[in-house]
Design an enzyme around this catalytic site. Structure first.
Site, short mmCIF file in Angstrom:
data_model
loop_
_atom_site.label_atom_id
_atom_site.label_comp_id
_atom_site.label_asym_id
_atom_site.label_seq_id
_atom_site.Cartn_x
_atom_site.Cartn_y
_atom_site.Cartn_z
N GLU A 88 2.16 -5.00 2.38
CA GLU A 88 3.37 -4.17 2.31
C GLU A 88 4.26 -4.46 3.50
O GLU A 88 3.77 -4.54 4.64
CB GLU A 88 3.07 -2.65 2.37
C1 PNW Z 1 2.72 3.22 3.35
N1 PNW Z 1 3.15 5.76 9.29
O1 PNW Z 1 2.61 4.46 3.95
C2 PNW Z 1 2.12 3.38 1.97
O2 PNW Z 1 1.11 2.44 1.68
C3 PNW Z 1 3.12 3.43 0.85
O3 PNW Z 1 2.57 4.10 -0.24
C4 PNW Z 1 4.41 4.04 1.35
O4 PNW Z 1 5.32 4.27 0.32
C5 PNW Z 1 4.98 3.11 2.39
O5 PNW Z 1 4.05 2.85 3.43
C6 PNW Z 1 6.27 3.62 3.02
O6 PNW Z 1 6.03 4.81 3.71
C7 PNW Z 1 2.78 4.70 5.28
O7 PNW Z 1 3.59 6.90 9.57
C8 PNW Z 1 3.16 5.97 5.64
O8 PNW Z 1 2.86 4.94 10.18
C9 PNW Z 1 3.29 6.32 6.95
C10 PNW Z 1 3.03 5.39 7.93
C11 PNW Z 1 2.63 4.09 7.60
C12 PNW Z 1 2.51 3.76 6.25
#
Ligand code: PNW
EC number: 3.2.1.21
Length: 446
Positions: free
Chosen positions: A353
């Site tokens: 991602e």
């Molecule tokens: C990821 N942080 O989530 C997830 O794998 C996805 O489902 C999500 O949509 C995407 O990133 C965007 O947010 C995260 O706070 C959520 O560091 C929060 C964090 C990192 C990844």
């Protein structure tokens, strides 16, 4: 989006793909025997998700999957990363729910028929609620329930998957779910978070054995999120704060997986929060993986909190996205090169991602997401630099194919390269999607 001629992106075996997750796009939460998940419960709890949004409808992908496969086929991405909703495919008494499994079987068959590689995550945060009612990931039994699910679904779908991932981002499940409570199930206790992490990783290790036995031709691995921290402070304690941030975000997960131990400094940060473990757990957790999925989004600036930890101090005058996250491509290069240095057994890597949110609008049928285009170009250049520095990176997945349910931020944050109108469910490829399509066409014709 035309990378320089010597970029790894032009190599036809470097996978360029797009990613989604079940709860964020599927909707249809009551269809075909799906059970409630912790995200149904959490999003129905007032105050937990922005604007009271839920995944009840989302992008209605459960009913519109053929249109979405057609979008992927129009882009001609090499690979598609999706997740399976555990509560769709397994009944409360642990039996296969064939109606739910049929959805994923026909989806994977359609992707394969279009020539795409399939990357399938078993757990992208939608724990069956009945397991949370028994303690969720803080209960050791959940690791064994997860392994049973992995065993069942990898028998059912063997031969249709190129790469399995056990978990998506155990840090988010453990820390956001049980530590700070920003995500489901919304618990706020460091001790619960470290215990949840241990059981998530144990579930991963137990599941790996089933994936290998049931689908030996597929790759099997795990997806982790990683963060980069720097400090604007100039004392030794500030340097240490940046180290502690990365340890809490990265090494907490990677050390057990790749070194069969937790980092000792973690227990200086959290003196009374060591999880209960059993002999042999770390050997199960450290089972060899075929690949490591890395999700990267932003850099954090931290300083010492004056005690044993760190505190975040947002930088002024940096580029930010709709999430408020800093755009910092060099953090990805820096982390990849650092992992190669620090982990002698680092497996091949896929960037599973990377992406950004922007408040995109359709104007005259077009969505000009210029910040996203620049974001991808610069992060892909950072990946190329890491490859040239000797890191074995084999692919890159855009987060996300579609605008979707962005967890605690609901539908207010748009990460897609395809715009979704949540009233009409109309999909409109953004300018970034058009450029991905053009690049892949140019690469094919070389
Ligand atoms: C990821 N942080 O989530 C997830 O794998 C996805 O489902 C999500 O949509 C995407 O990133 C965007 O947010 C995260 O706070 C959520 O560091 C929060 C964090 C990192 C990844």
């Amino acid at each position: 989006m035309l990378p320089p001629a010597d970029s790894v992106l032009w190599q036809k075996n470097f996978l360029l793909g797009a990613a989604t997750a079940a709860y964020q796009i599927e909707g249809a939460i009551h269809a075909d025997g799906r059970l409630p998940s912790i995200w149904d419960t959490f999003s129905a709890t007032p105050g937990k998700v922005l604007a009271g949004d839920t995944g009840a409808v989302a992008c209605d992908h459960y009913h519109r999957w053929e249109e979405d496969v057609a979008l992927l086929d129009m882009l001609k991405v090499d690979a598609y990363r999706l997740s399976i909703a555990w509560p769709r495919v397994m009944t409360a008494d642990g039996q296969a729910n064939q109606a739910g499994i049929a959805f994923y079987r026909k989806l994977l068959q359609a992707l394969r028929a279009k020539g795409m590689k399939t990357f399938v995550t078993l757990y992208h945060w939608d724990l069956p609620q009945h397991l949370e009612d028994q303690g969720g990931w803080t209960n050791r039994a959940t690791a064994y329930r997860f392994a049973e699910y992995a065993d069942m679904i990898s028998r059912e779908l063997a031969g249709l998957v190129d790469a399995w991932a056990t978990l998506n981002e155990p840090w988010c499940s453990a820390w956001l779910g049980y530590g700070n409570g920003h995500h489901a199930p919304g618990k706020q206790d460091v001790k619960l978070a470290t215990q949840a992490m241990h059981h998530l990783l144990l579930g991963h290790g137990l599941a790996m054995a089933h994936l290998r036995a049931n689908d030996p031709a597929a790759q099997a691995g795990i997806v982790v999120n990683v963060g980069h921290a720097t400090t604007t402070g100039n004392g030794a304690a500030d340097q240490r704060a940046a180290m502690l941030f990365e340890m809490q975000n990265n090494q907490w997960v990677l050390d057990p997986l790749l070194k069969q131990r937790y980092p000792a400094a973690l227990w200086e940060l959290w003196p009374d929060a060591q999880p209960l473990m059993q002999d042999g757990d770390l050997a199960i957790i450290g089972a060899k993986v075929d690949y490591l999925g890395i999700n990267y989004y932003f850099r954090s600036n931290v300083v010492s909190d004056g005690q044993h930890g760190y505190t975040e101090v947002p930088l002024d005058d940096v580029e930010r996205t709709q999430m408020g996250w800093e755009v910092y491509p060099d953090g990805l290069r820096h982390l990849l090169v650092g992992f190669k240095r620090d982990y002698p057994h680092l497996p091949p890597i896929y960037i599973t991602e990377n992406g950004m949110a922007s408040d995109d609008k359709v104007v005259d049928g077009e969505v000009n997401d210029s910040q996203r285009i620049s974001f991808f170009n610069r992060h892909l250049a950072a990946v190329d630099q890491a490859v040239k520095a000797g890191v074995d990176v084999r692919g890159y997945f855009i987060w996300s194919l579609l605008d979707n349910f962005e967890w605690a931020f609901g539908y207010e944050r748009r990460f897609g390269i395809v715009h979704v109108d949540y009233t009409t469910q109309q999909r409109t490829p953004k300018r970034s999607a058009q450029l991905v399509q053009q690049f892949l066409a140019a690469r094919r014709s070389k």
